[in-house]
Scaffold this active site. Structure first.
Site, PDB file in Angstrom:
ATOM      1  CD  GLU A 252      28.792  24.756 -13.245  1.00 19.34           C
ATOM      2  OE1 GLU A 252      29.578  25.542 -12.683  1.00 19.34           O
ATOM      3  OE2 GLU A 252      28.784  24.585 -14.461  1.00 19.34           O
ATOM      4  CG  HIS A 279      17.056  47.305   5.308  1.00 18.75           C
ATOM      5  ND1 HIS A 279      16.327  48.057   6.200  1.00 18.75           N
ATOM      6  CD2 HIS A 279      18.298  47.183   5.842  1.00 18.75           C
ATOM      7  CE1 HIS A 279      17.110  48.397   7.218  1.00 18.75           C
ATOM      8  NE2 HIS A 279      18.310  47.874   7.029  1.00 18.75           N
ATOM      9  CE  LYS A 395      29.134  25.291 -21.391  1.00 17.52           C
ATOM     10  NZ  LYS A 395      30.337  24.658 -20.871  1.00 17.52           N
TER      11      LYS A 395
HETATM   12  O1  PA5 Z   1      32.845  24.932 -13.126  1.00 12.89           O
HETATM   13  C1  PA5 Z   1      32.782  24.707 -14.312  1.00 12.89           C
HETATM   14  O2  PA5 Z   1      33.211  23.648 -14.797  1.00 12.89           O
HETATM   15  C2  PA5 Z   1      32.181  25.713 -15.277  1.00 12.89           C
HETATM   16  O3  PA5 Z   1      31.543  26.751 -14.619  1.00 12.89           O
HETATM   17  C3  PA5 Z   1      33.275  26.280 -16.174  1.00 12.89           C
HETATM   18  O4  PA5 Z   1      34.241  26.895 -15.367  1.00 12.89           O
HETATM   19  C4  PA5 Z   1      32.715  27.274 -17.173  1.00 12.89           C
HETATM   20  O5  PA5 Z   1      31.710  26.689 -17.949  1.00 12.89           O
HETATM   21  C5  PA5 Z   1      33.825  27.771 -18.105  1.00 12.89           C
HETATM   22  O6  PA5 Z   1      34.397  26.685 -18.783  1.00 12.89           O
HETATM   23  P1  PA5 Z   1      35.839  26.738 -19.401  1.00 12.89           P
HETATM   24  O7  PA5 Z   1      36.810  27.007 -18.314  1.00 12.89           O
HETATM   25  O8  PA5 Z   1      36.024  25.409 -20.032  1.00 12.89           O
HETATM   26  O9  PA5 Z   1      35.837  27.851 -20.422  1.00 12.89           O
END
Ligand code: PA5
Length: 407
Positions: A252, A279, A395
């Site tokens: 990410e 494996h 989203k």
């Molecule tokens: O690293 C990030 O920003 C994302 O993976 C968020 O942690 C994830 O989308 C969850 O978001 P939130 O904490 O706003 O619910």
């Protein structure tokens, strides 16, 4: 923690640029300060949680759950903890039902964690659980100041803790997001932060980690077009969820449009567990396209003497060489052997991370090491390490679909 690189030292000028960039970033990116934070408010708040709550549940997803899960699952097998911890992360109905069967909601404290305070997964699960157990005092919310969740919590009279300023979700494990659930289970969060601090100090005070991590980051960035898949091959089942956390952090953070070009770039994280994945995936590394680097993680001392008995089996005498060998020695010999085989190929970048033992200090060190490495590589491949515009599009579409849904 020792990190040994089996590739050549990198250009000093590029290393210097990367060091300067992350040194400057400390002024506005919040996670760098977390190892030095005062944890008294978190510890004090933990003391207020009802002792009859024998179970803690985290309701959250991504950066709001993966870090605490990685630490908990690392420590749990070797430490007697004070409470059980469960993670409700998925909208898979079977998963929700089976997880709920494991807990008594009347003896559970729920931590609803969402930085944005609006995440669909988190709030669909929260709504369901709250409908079964509508007691505001059984819930603590962790979110950014001013989020819709904070407003909701103050309306219901539930407690709210904040994320520190400028700490992104996937960099938040060493904040209240990870520290509160972990301390509530009896995990030594002071030691966790001490471990993180050991890496931070070694890196920023020109210790052993500085040159090592700079060499690694520069190598990864310089060769990112060829070696664009970074395998983390951990030789312990206890690191399975650490690998999941790494996959989120790396993927990410580093899969983006470049800041100063129109190009897409990215480094693909793969989490592997030894010896199981010897494996399966190993064949692809060994003989497949030369596009993968491998980092082996080894635990030097498993603190468990379980050994293979001195037993000779008819027709299987060739396996008598195993007799008397502790499993902890065997698994590390397996790791060394695979590493040697890959090194013999000469065109697969390899490094090893050895951690002395399974404890909070060492997982804290590993966490900060990977956060820092992510920042360094992100800077060098010219991406914004801390945003995630790519996950927003889906989203937005989901929210439209939900809004148009016929009731
Ligand atoms: O690293 C990030 O920003 C994302 O993976 C968020 O942690 C994830 O989308 C969850 O978001 P939130 O904490 O706003 O619910």
């Amino acid at each position: 923690m020792i990190n040994k690189l089996y590739f050549p030292p990198q250009n000093d000028k590029t290393k210097h640029t990367a060091l300067q960039a992350v040194t400057k970033e400390q002024e506005h990116i919040g996670y760098y300060a977390l190892p030095d934070q005062d944890i008294t408010p978190i510890m004090d708040y933990a003391e207020t949680i009802d002792n009859t709550a024998t179970t803690i549940v985290v309701i959250g997803i991504g950066g709001s759950s993966l870090g605490a899960k990685a630490v908990y699952e690392f420590i749990r097998p070797v430490t007697a903890l004070t409470r059980k911890l469960y993670f409700f992360e998925s909208t898979d109905p079977v998963n929700i039902t089976t997880q709920l069967e494991k807990i008594d909601v009347t003896k559970t404290h729920f931590l609803v964690i969402s930085k944005s305070g609006t995440t669909v997964e988190t709030f669909s699960i929260y709504k369901y659980i709250y409908s079964l157990h509508p007691h505001p005092k059984a819930y603590t919310f962790i979110t950014d100041p001013g989020s819709p969740l904070e407003s909701y919590a103050s309306e219901t009279g539930a407690a709210v803790l904040h994320l520190p300023a400028n700490v992104g979700g996937r960099f938040s494990v060493l904040s209240s997001v990870g520290l509160l659930p972990l301390t509530l289970c009896g995990i030594d969060i002071r030691a966790l932060l001490e471990g993180a601090k050991s890496i931070k100090e070694s890196f920023f005070n020109a210790g052993y980690m500085q040159d090592t991590m700079l060499n690694k980051a520069v190598y990864y960035a310089k060769h990112h077009a060829q070696y664009h898949i970074n395998c983390l091959f951990a030789y312990s089942e206890s690191l399975k969820y650490f690998c999941e956390w790494y996959v989120q952090l790396w993927g990410e953070s580093l899969g983006k449009h470049q800041r100063h070009s129109a190009f897409h770039v990215g480094l693909t994280p793969i989490g592997l567990i030894g010896p199981k994945d010897q494996h399966s995936f190993l064949q692809l590394i060994m003989e497949g396209t030369r596009d993968k680097s491998v980092t082996f993680i080894k635990i030097e001392n498993f603190n468990d003497a379980t050994a293979i008995p001195d037993l000779s089996l008819p027709h299987l005498e060739s396996l008598d060489t195993l007799n008397g060998l502790p499993f902890g020695t065997l698994i590390n010999m397996q790791c060394d052997s695979v590493m040697e085989a890959l090194l013999n190929e000469k065109d697969i970048p390899i490094d090893t991370i050895s951690i002395p033992k399974t404890d909070a200090y060492n997982i804290g060190a590993l966490i900060f090491y990977y956060e820092l490495l992510t920042s360094l590589v992100g800077e060098l491949i010219d991406v914004n390490t801390y945003d995630q515009p790519g996950v927003e599009a889906g989203k937005i579409i989901l929210k439209k679909k939900l809004a148009n849904r016929a009731f």
